[in-house]
Write a protein that holds these residues in place. Sequence first.
Motif, PDB file in Angstrom:
ATOM      1  N   VAL A   1       0.866  -1.175   0.000  1.00 49.66           N
ATOM      2  CA  VAL A   1       0.000   0.000   0.000  1.00 49.66           C
ATOM      3  C   VAL A   1       0.903   1.226   0.000  1.00 49.66           C
ATOM      4  O   VAL A   1       1.795   1.367   0.845  1.00 49.66           O
ATOM      5  N   HIS A   2       0.685   2.077  -0.966  1.00 50.05           N
ATOM      6  CA  HIS A   2       1.553   3.234  -1.192  1.00 50.05           C
ATOM      7  C   HIS A   2       0.879   4.524  -0.716  1.00 50.05           C
ATOM      8  O   HIS A   2      -0.322   4.697  -0.900  1.00 50.05           O
ATOM      9  N   HIS A   3       1.671   5.394  -0.107  1.00 49.84           N
ATOM     10  CA  HIS A   3       1.173   6.724   0.258  1.00 49.84           C
ATOM     11  C   HIS A   3       1.341   7.647  -0.946  1.00 49.84           C
ATOM     12  O   HIS A   3       2.469   7.892  -1.388  1.00 49.84           O
ATOM     13  N   ILE A   4       0.247   8.163  -1.467  1.00 51.20           N
ATOM     14  CA  ILE A   4       0.331   9.059  -2.624  1.00 51.20           C
ATOM     15  C   ILE A   4       1.125  10.310  -2.231  1.00 51.20           C
ATOM     16  O   ILE A   4       2.045  10.719  -2.921  1.00 51.20           O
TER      17      ILE A   4
ATOM     18  N   CYS B   1       4.712  -1.183 -10.318  1.00 52.97           N
ATOM     19  CA  CYS B   1       3.997   0.100 -10.361  1.00 52.97           C
ATOM     20  C   CYS B   1       4.456   0.982  -9.210  1.00 52.97           C
ATOM     21  O   CYS B   1       4.525   2.210  -9.341  1.00 52.97           O
ATOM     22  N   HIS B   2       4.770   0.369  -8.094  1.00 53.98           N
ATOM     23  CA  HIS B   2       5.251   1.155  -6.966  1.00 53.98           C
ATOM     24  C   HIS B   2       6.577   1.830  -7.298  1.00 53.98           C
ATOM     25  O   HIS B   2       6.789   2.989  -6.974  1.00 53.98           O
ATOM     26  N   GLU B   3       7.435   1.114  -8.004  1.00 49.94           N
ATOM     27  CA  GLU B   3       8.705   1.701  -8.444  1.00 49.94           C
ATOM     28  C   GLU B   3       8.440   2.945  -9.289  1.00 49.94           C
ATOM     29  O   GLU B   3       9.118   3.952  -9.163  1.00 49.94           O
TER      30      GLU B   3
ATOM     31  N   ARG C   1       5.961   4.891  -9.162  1.00 48.15           N
ATOM     32  CA  ARG C   1       5.431   5.982  -8.340  1.00 48.15           C
ATOM     33  C   ARG C   1       6.551   6.693  -7.589  1.00 48.15           C
ATOM     34  O   ARG C   1       6.345   7.726  -6.972  1.00 48.15           O
ATOM     35  N   HIS C   2       7.706   6.078  -7.576  1.00 48.97           N
ATOM     36  CA  HIS C   2       8.868   6.677  -6.896  1.00 48.97           C
ATOM     37  C   HIS C   2      10.009   6.829  -7.895  1.00 48.97           C
ATOM     38  O   HIS C   2      11.010   6.125  -7.815  1.00 48.97           O
ATOM     39  N   PRO C   3       9.843   7.733  -8.856  1.00 50.54           N
ATOM     40  CA  PRO C   3      10.863   7.844  -9.910  1.00 50.54           C
ATOM     41  C   PRO C   3      12.229   8.262  -9.383  1.00 50.54           C
ATOM     42  O   PRO C   3      13.242   8.017 -10.025  1.00 50.54           O
TER      43      PRO C   3
ATOM     44  N   VAL D   1      11.843  -1.043   4.616  1.00 45.89           N
ATOM     45  CA  VAL D   1      10.694  -0.537   5.365  1.00 45.89           C
ATOM     46  C   VAL D   1       9.394  -0.942   4.695  1.00 45.89           C
ATOM     47  O   VAL D   1       8.513  -1.478   5.333  1.00 45.89           O
ATOM     48  N   GLU D   2       9.319  -0.682   3.389  1.00 47.47           N
ATOM     49  CA  GLU D   2       8.059  -0.998   2.726  1.00 47.47           C
ATOM     50  C   GLU D   2       7.910  -2.500   2.533  1.00 47.47           C
ATOM     51  O   GLU D   2       6.812  -3.003   2.574  1.00 47.47           O
ATOM     52  N   PHE D   3       9.018  -3.172   2.361  1.00 47.08           N
ATOM     53  CA  PHE D   3       8.944  -4.622   2.216  1.00 47.08           C
ATOM     54  C   PHE D   3       8.402  -5.252   3.493  1.00 47.08           C
ATOM     55  O   PHE D   3       7.655  -6.190   3.454  1.00 47.08           O
TER      56      PHE D   3
HETATM   57 ZN    ZN Z   1       5.395   4.281  -1.971  1.00 46.54          ZN
END
Ligand code: ZN
Length: 117
Positions: free
Chosen positions: A59-62, A85-87, A89-91, A108-110
């Motif tokens: 789950v990603h924080h926009i 897709c998460h990658e 979102r974090h260019p 952390v996100e993992f």
């Molecule tokens: Zn994220």
Amino acid sequence: MPYIKNSQQHYDKYKRDQEARSFYKSKKWRQCREVILCRDNFLCVDHLKKNQVVAAQMVHHIKELRDYPELAFEPSNLVSLCLSCHEKRHPDRGKRKEKRKKRNLNVVEFEANPEIT
Ligand SMILES: [Zn+2]
Ligand SMILES: [Zn+2]
């Protein structure tokens, strides 16, 4: 007792990383994450926009947690995404990765995703 004195900047960054780590481990976040995953049917919303069905892996924080801590549990600020897709979102993550390599912040996100670890 001798200790390695960090610069204030480094200390602040370290402290923020620590905060992020404990955030992702918190019960409140884990519950919130489940709610968002359920809302999105455990599917990657970015792939879904392209009519492709891919299981969400996080789950990603926009608006990023560190910039908008008040939106940490705001459903409209959260989306379920797959890894690729998460990658996207974090260019800027590639750049960061280099700097953060040692502490491996990506973990952390993992950690928020038992499936991955
Ligand atoms: Zn994220
Ligand atoms: Zn995706």
